[in-house]
Design a protein around this motif. Structure first.
Motif, PDB file in Angstrom:
ATOM      1  N   MET A 346     101.992   3.840 126.086  1.00 51.91           N
ATOM      2  CA  MET A 346     102.405   2.616 126.782  1.00 51.91           C
ATOM      3  C   MET A 346     103.094   2.949 128.102  1.00 51.91           C
ATOM      4  N   ILE A 347     103.914   3.978 128.127  1.00 48.84           N
ATOM      5  CA  ILE A 347     104.521   4.416 129.395  1.00 48.84           C
ATOM      6  C   ILE A 347     103.413   4.853 130.353  1.00 48.84           C
ATOM      7  N   PHE A 348     102.415   5.527 129.829  1.00 48.89           N
ATOM      8  CA  PHE A 348     101.281   5.995 130.626  1.00 48.89           C
ATOM      9  C   PHE A 348     100.507   4.824 131.224  1.00 48.89           C
ATOM     10  N   VAL A 349     100.367   3.745 130.472  1.00 49.51           N
ATOM     11  CA  VAL A 349      99.717   2.533 130.982  1.00 49.51           C
ATOM     12  C   VAL A 349     100.469   2.011 132.205  1.00 49.51           C
ATOM     13  N   HIS A 350     101.785   2.056 132.148  1.00 46.89           N
ATOM     14  CA  HIS A 350     102.586   1.593 133.291  1.00 46.89           C
ATOM     15  C   HIS A 350     102.396   2.521 134.492  1.00 46.89           C
ATOM     16  N   TRP A 351     102.153   3.810 134.241  1.00 48.74           N
ATOM     17  CA  TRP A 351     101.801   4.717 135.346  1.00 48.74           C
ATOM     18  C   TRP A 351     100.480   4.297 135.969  1.00 48.74           C
ATOM     19  N   GLY A 352      99.542   3.856 135.135  1.00 49.80           N
ATOM     20  CA  GLY A 352      98.272   3.352 135.660  1.00 49.80           C
ATOM     21  C   GLY A 352      98.476   2.188 136.610  1.00 49.80           C
ATOM     22  N   VAL A 353      99.408   1.302 136.271  1.00 50.31           N
ATOM     23  CA  VAL A 353      99.741   0.180 137.169  1.00 50.31           C
ATOM     24  C   VAL A 353     100.267   0.718 138.495  1.00 50.31           C
ATOM     25  N   LEU A 354     101.109   1.743 138.423  1.00 50.20           N
ATOM     26  CA  LEU A 354     101.667   2.346 139.637  1.00 50.20           C
ATOM     27  C   LEU A 354     100.561   2.947 140.504  1.00 50.20           C
ATOM     28  N   LEU A 355      99.628   3.678 139.890  1.00 49.04           N
ATOM     29  CA  LEU A 355      98.524   4.258 140.656  1.00 49.04           C
ATOM     30  C   LEU A 355      97.692   3.172 141.331  1.00 49.04           C
ATOM     31  N   ASP A 356      97.506   2.064 140.644  1.00 49.62           N
ATOM     32  CA  ASP A 356      96.715   0.972 141.199  1.00 49.62           C
ATOM     33  C   ASP A 356      97.339   0.388 142.469  1.00 49.62           C
ATOM     34  N   LYS A 357      98.628   0.594 142.644  1.00 51.24           N
ATOM     35  CA  LYS A 357      99.309   0.078 143.842  1.00 51.24           C
ATOM     36  C   LYS A 357      99.086   0.961 145.069  1.00 51.24           C
ATOM     37  N   LEU A 358      98.540   2.158 144.880  1.00 48.22           N
ATOM     38  CA  LEU A 358      98.333   3.084 145.999  1.00 48.22           C
ATOM     39  C   LEU A 358      97.017   2.759 146.691  1.00 48.22           C
ATOM     40  N   ASP A 359      97.032   1.707 147.495  1.00 46.76           N
ATOM     41  CA  ASP A 359      95.801   1.171 148.081  1.00 46.76           C
ATOM     42  C   ASP A 359      95.078   2.171 148.975  1.00 46.76           C
ATOM     43  N   GLU A 360      95.809   3.035 149.651  1.00 47.98           N
ATOM     44  CA  GLU A 360      95.164   3.981 150.557  1.00 47.98           C
ATOM     45  C   GLU A 360      94.459   5.118 149.816  1.00 47.98           C
ATOM     46  N   MET A 361      94.844   5.349 148.585  1.00 45.11           N
ATOM     47  CA  MET A 361      94.275   6.453 147.812  1.00 45.11           C
ATOM     48  C   MET A 361      93.239   5.896 146.837  1.00 45.11           C
ATOM     49  N   TRP A 362      91.973   5.831 147.253  1.00 47.43           N
ATOM     50  CA  TRP A 362      90.935   5.216 146.426  1.00 47.43           C
ATOM     51  C   TRP A 362      90.867   5.833 145.037  1.00 47.43           C
ATOM     52  N   TRP A 363      91.052   7.163 144.954  1.00 48.23           N
ATOM     53  CA  TRP A 363      90.944   7.859 143.680  1.00 48.23           C
ATOM     54  C   TRP A 363      92.080   7.483 142.733  1.00 48.23           C
ATOM     55  N   ALA A 364      93.273   7.223 143.295  1.00 44.08           N
ATOM     56  CA  ALA A 364      94.410   6.806 142.477  1.00 44.08           C
ATOM     57  C   ALA A 364      94.244   5.359 142.028  1.00 44.08           C
ATOM     58  N   LYS A 365      93.877   4.500 142.954  1.00 47.29           N
ATOM     59  CA  LYS A 365      93.703   3.075 142.632  1.00 47.29           C
ATOM     60  C   LYS A 365      92.581   2.886 141.612  1.00 47.29           C
ATOM     61  N   PHE A 366      91.457   3.563 141.824  1.00 46.57           N
ATOM     62  CA  PHE A 366      90.319   3.485 140.905  1.00 46.57           C
ATOM     63  C   PHE A 366      90.737   3.959 139.513  1.00 46.57           C
ATOM     64  N   SER A 367      91.431   5.084 139.452  1.00 46.21           N
ATOM     65  CA  SER A 367      91.833   5.662 138.170  1.00 46.21           C
ATOM     66  C   SER A 367      92.884   4.814 137.470  1.00 46.21           C
ATOM     67  N   GLY A 368      93.820   4.250 138.250  1.00 44.55           N
ATOM     68  CA  GLY A 368      94.881   3.445 137.651  1.00 44.55           C
ATOM     69  C   GLY A 368      94.330   2.245 136.899  1.00 44.55           C
ATOM     70  N   LYS A 369      93.417   1.530 137.532  1.00 42.32           N
ATOM     71  CA  LYS A 369      92.827   0.355 136.884  1.00 42.32           C
ATOM     72  C   LYS A 369      92.015   0.757 135.657  1.00 42.32           C
ATOM     73  N   LYS A 370      91.235   1.841 135.775  1.00 40.16           N
ATOM     74  CA  LYS A 370      90.430   2.302 134.646  1.00 40.16           C
ATOM     75  C   LYS A 370      91.312   2.756 133.495  1.00 40.16           C
ATOM     76  N   LEU A 371      92.439   3.396 133.816  1.00 40.39           N
ATOM     77  CA  LEU A 371      93.349   3.878 132.783  1.00 40.39           C
ATOM     78  C   LEU A 371      93.925   2.709 131.998  1.00 40.39           C
ATOM     79  N   VAL A 372      94.361   1.667 132.708  1.00 38.61           N
ATOM     80  CA  VAL A 372      94.898   0.481 132.032  1.00 38.61           C
ATOM     81  C   VAL A 372      93.821  -0.151 131.154  1.00 38.61           C
ATOM     82  N   GLU A 373      92.609  -0.260 131.700  1.00 39.08           N
ATOM     83  CA  GLU A 373      91.505  -0.861 130.957  1.00 39.08           C
ATOM     84  C   GLU A 373      91.171  -0.050 129.697  1.00 39.08           C
ATOM     85  N   GLU A 374      91.223   1.274 129.817  1.00 33.12           N
ATOM     86  CA  GLU A 374      90.861   2.152 128.695  1.00 33.12           C
ATOM     87  C   GLU A 374      91.886   2.127 127.572  1.00 33.12           C
ATOM     88  N   LEU A 375      93.164   2.056 127.925  1.00 35.20           N
ATOM     89  CA  LEU A 375      94.206   2.238 126.917  1.00 35.20           C
ATOM     90  C   LEU A 375      94.731   0.959 126.290  1.00 35.20           C
TER      91      LEU A 375
END
Length: 399
Positions: A346-375
């Protein structure tokens, strides 16, 4: 009279073998002789052309996995500094797998496609402020260090795959990314043994590029009819890799700070901090779950509290530490993630939300949303507090 034995002259041998007047096996980027002697290997003329197309099948998958399983060295400087940092082995294979589609690495058209994409899009993968550095100085370094060129092509291939709607076409680029990384490993392996002022920029940027690959690749299909590899299965590899980057920085910071790469240390990603009142409820909910499920007497309670505190700081103050948060959370927390402990996830899911906020970093934003969706699905039936936490996370990333 016995026929005279034909002598096959090495016409494409490396400079070092020619100088020593020994036969070179012409293996690029490092021939066997130089690898045995642990010396740098250079080719004044192009190495012997290899097969233009690489067909990636299940057999080559096993061979590559085995080769990547051999340990990469800890980082050494040219001045015989003590060994520092964790072992960085296997970090190049996190989450990526072969597919069965041929990909022509030596195709000039394909290389031009990837380089054009790098110059126009992928160079902005970190912040727009670094685009000129990645287009200019880093490409010049890649002309001198082939492993850096391969890492550039690897991340660019994943970038294209992430924006390709056709899964079959996307899988070709994912497979290509792994092949580029596999090509880079031997020479990068050798470079880590001997960090110098002349190669520290290439090693540092290569480490960053591969970190981005390791985060995004688990969420991209390889086209083998297998489920994409879960990032949680590779937590320790990612954790070790983040610490490995820190080792590179520690040993070469004085060189990095005196060159073009110093800009990376002085800038921060553009990011709108979450207002403290916006994060109060989600963070309070995490702490409530930790208290209820873990219990204050459990040593893991402090482990989770530390991870939550670091995450809270990232949300409210320093978004530049969003990506390395996992290393900041600590090895004990990473171990619990590997075990798929509910509070850690669950803490990791919240990290996914944080990554999704990094709009300039496509790889972070893409991964953050996928991580939340997966978990998030894994918390079904856990109770109202868990449901509220997953509902908030999915809403934040637009699910």
């Amino acid at each position: 009279m016995a026929p005279k034995r034909i002598h096959k002259k090495s016409r494409f041998g490396c400079d070092q073998c020619k100088k020593r007047h020994v036969k070179c096996d012409e293996t690029a980027p490092t021939c066997k002789s130089c690898a045995t002697r642990n010396t740098e290997c250079h080719y004044s003329r192009p190495a012997r052309p290899q097969s233009s197309c690489l067909v990636m099948d299940s057999n080559s998958t096993k061979e590559s996995t085995a080769s990547l399983g051999s340990s990469l060295p800890t980082v050494h400087s040219a001045t015989d500094s003590p060994r520092i940092g964790p072992d960085m082995h296997q970090c190049f294979s996190v989450g990526i797998g072969f597919n069965n589609t041929p990909f022509c690495l030596s195709s000039r058209q394909k290389d031009l496609e990837l380089m054009h994409y790098w110059f126009t899009k992928t160079c902005c993968s970190f912040t727009a402020d670094h685009a000129d550095l990645l287009r200019g100085h880093v490409v010049k370094e890649a002309l001198k260090h082939e492993y850096l060129a391969d890492f550039i092509f690897a991340l660019t291939s994943l970038h294209i795959a992430s924006e390709t709607s056709d899964p079959v076409s996307a899988a070709v680029y994912v497979g290509a990314a792994l092949q580029y990384q596999n090509n880079a490993v031997p020479s990068f392996h050798a470079a880590l043994h001997n960090v110098t002022q002349s190669n520290c920029d290439a090693i540092f940027v290569s480490s960053i590029l591969t970190m981005a690959c390791s985060i995004v690749s688990p969420f991209l299909s390889t086209g083998n009819n297998d489920a994409t590899k879960s990032l949680t299965e590779s937590i320790m590899l990612l954790y070790d890799f983040l610490n490995g980057i820190n080792s590179v920085v520690n040993i070469s910071r004085h060189w990095l700070n005196s060159g073009p790469c110093k800009a990376i240390f002085s800038s921060r990603p553009k990011f709108e901090p979450q207002r403290k009142d916006e994060m109060t409820l989600p963070i309070r909910r995490l702490r409530k779950l930790n208290n209820a499920v873990t219990g204050a007497a459990n040593p893991l309670h402090e482990t989770y509290e530390h991870a939550i505190t670091q995450l809270e700081r990232c949300f409210e103050k320093d978004k530049a530490t969003a990506v390395p948060w996992l290393a900041m959370a600590g090895k004990d927390f990473a171990n619990e993630l590997q075990k798929r402990a509910p509070i850690a996830l669950m803490i990791f899911v919240h990290w996914g939300v944080l990554l999704d906020k990094l709009d300039e970093m496509w790889w972070a934003k893409f991964s953050g949303k996928k991580l939340v969706e997966e978990l998030c699905w894994s918390f079904n039936g856990y109770g109202n507090e868990w449901d509220e936490a997953t509902k908030w996370a999915k809403m934040e990333v637009g699910l």
